[in-house]
Design an enzyme around this catalytic site. Structure first.
Site, mmCIF file in Angstrom:
data_model
loop_
_atom_site.group_PDB
_atom_site.id
_atom_site.type_symbol
_atom_site.label_atom_id
_atom_site.label_comp_id
_atom_site.label_asym_id
_atom_site.label_seq_id
_atom_site.Cartn_x
_atom_site.Cartn_y
_atom_site.Cartn_z
ATOM 1 N N ASP A 38 0.863 -1.186 0.000
ATOM 2 C CA ASP A 38 0.000 0.000 0.000
ATOM 3 C C ASP A 38 0.890 1.222 0.000
ATOM 4 O O ASP A 38 2.032 1.166 0.468
ATOM 5 C CB ASP A 38 -0.911 0.000 1.236
ATOM 6 C CG ASP A 38 -2.247 0.692 0.987
ATOM 7 O OD1 ASP A 38 -2.231 1.853 0.518
ATOM 8 O OD2 ASP A 38 -3.295 0.091 1.244
ATOM 9 N N TYR A 157 -12.894 7.890 -12.811
ATOM 10 C CA TYR A 157 -13.014 6.582 -12.149
ATOM 11 C C TYR A 157 -13.666 5.567 -13.083
ATOM 12 O O TYR A 157 -13.183 4.438 -13.236
ATOM 13 C CB TYR A 157 -13.828 6.734 -10.866
ATOM 14 C CG TYR A 157 -14.010 5.447 -10.097
ATOM 15 C CD1 TYR A 157 -12.988 4.962 -9.282
ATOM 16 C CD2 TYR A 157 -15.198 4.724 -10.163
ATOM 17 C CE1 TYR A 157 -13.150 3.786 -8.564
ATOM 18 C CE2 TYR A 157 -15.368 3.548 -9.453
ATOM 19 C CZ TYR A 157 -14.335 3.087 -8.653
ATOM 20 O OH TYR A 157 -14.501 1.909 -7.955
ATOM 21 N N LYS A 161 -11.869 2.186 -14.607
ATOM 22 C CA LYS A 161 -12.343 0.831 -14.316
ATOM 23 C C LYS A 161 -12.795 0.103 -15.578
ATOM 24 O O LYS A 161 -12.628 -1.123 -15.689
ATOM 25 C CB LYS A 161 -13.461 0.877 -13.275
ATOM 26 C CG LYS A 161 -12.997 1.359 -11.896
ATOM 27 C CD LYS A 161 -11.879 0.491 -11.335
ATOM 28 C CE LYS A 161 -11.497 0.887 -9.922
ATOM 29 N NZ LYS A 161 -10.434 0.020 -9.354
ATOM 30 N N ILE A 190 -19.835 -1.575 -1.685
ATOM 31 C CA ILE A 190 -19.212 -2.315 -0.589
ATOM 32 C C ILE A 190 -18.926 -1.341 0.548
ATOM 33 O O ILE A 190 -18.396 -0.252 0.307
ATOM 34 C CB ILE A 190 -17.906 -2.998 -1.036
ATOM 35 C CG1 ILE A 190 -18.130 -3.806 -2.326
ATOM 36 C CG2 ILE A 190 -17.351 -3.872 0.078
ATOM 37 C CD1 ILE A 190 -19.148 -4.925 -2.217
ATOM 38 N N THR A 192 -16.996 0.282 2.688
ATOM 39 C CA THR A 192 -15.596 0.575 2.969
ATOM 40 C C THR A 192 -15.433 2.071 3.188
ATOM 41 O O THR A 192 -16.379 2.845 3.037
ATOM 42 C CB THR A 192 -14.697 0.152 1.785
ATOM 43 O OG1 THR A 192 -15.047 0.957 0.642
ATOM 44 C CG2 THR A 192 -14.876 -1.325 1.450
#
Length: 253
Positions: A38, A157, A161, A190, A192
């Site tokens: 990361d 984005y 993707k 999701i 997160t």
């Protein structure tokens, strides 16, 4: 839990948080040695601690996937430490700033594309040669439902993707006869930190996202991780070039 990855080694980028953390722990729980990479280190080392609690082994590597030298160093450290590379979950990514197509800044465009798309390419560029030497491997790239359908307000984005999906298919075809399978997961909503940033943790905004999901809830990072594990496992031995929605039925509607 069955140790189906005993003696194997997996790289997980974006492994400090969210889906990456869940995947890293899932690999370790099944016996793999894990490289958690990361650009930002979790000071509490939550991912490494969870891996150790699962009885696994792991090391952490700082890596900005948009920089070739960082990615090369990550893969070389993997080989020098564990001697092999069997699986990779190229998960590192950002959502970028929210803006319409005509209001998206060039800075935001470049940063999002460089991390999400160029970063995925760089990871495969450096991972695949070692898998070719071994004669086998499995890679999963993290795309998104936004890589399969349009999504207003996040042009960079969405483009990045969609690019990940196309790149995955291309690399899969190039390596199919070399016994290297390459697939992508396409998560829906999701729960997160990324979703929290997009919604600002506003309950009404969260409800709007949940309303997009036919199952009536957000997904958990662990649910995406299980899809990654399956795609890397021998159970998916005839699956390559696939962009798998893990989306609660979102794009089925």
């Amino acid at each position: 839990m069955e140790k189906i990855f005993e003696g194997k080694v997996a790289i997980v980028t974006g492994g400090s948080f969210g889906i990456g953390r869940a995947a890293a722990v899932a690999f370790a729980a099944r016996g793999a040695k894990v490289i958690v990479a990361d650009w930002l280190e979790d000071k509490e080392q939550t991912t490494l601690n969870q891996i150790k609690a699962a009885g696994g082994q792991a090391i952490f590597i700082i890596c900005d996937v948009s920089k070739s030298k960082d990615v090369q160093a990550m893969v070389e450290k993997t080989i020098s430490t564990y001697g092999r590379l069997d699986y990779a979950f190229n998960n590192a990514g950002i959502e970028g700033a929210t803006a319409s197509t005509n209001e998206c800044t060039e800075e935001n465009w470049d940063k999002t594309i460089n991390i999400n798309l160029k970063g995925t390419w760089l990871c495969m560029k450096h991972e695949i040669p070692y898998m070719l030497q071994q004669g086998k491997g499995a890679i999963v790239n993290c795309a998104s439902v936004a890589g399969l359908i349009g999504f207003p307000g996040l042009p960079a984005y969405v483009v990045s993707k969609h690019g990940v999906v196309g790149l995955t298919k291309t690399a899969a075809l190039e390596n199919a006869k070399q016994h290297i399978r390459i697939n992508a997961v396409c998560p829906g909503v999701i729960h997160t930190a990324m979703i929290d940033r997009i919604t600002g943790m506003n309950k009404e905004a969260e409800k709007q996202f949940v309303s997009m999901e036919p199952v009536g809830r957000m997904g958990d990072p662990e649910e995406v991780a299980e899809a990654v594990i399956w795609l890397c496992s021998d159970a998916a031995s005839f699956v390559t070039g696939h962009a798998m929605p893990v989306d609660g039925g979102w794009i089925a509607g």
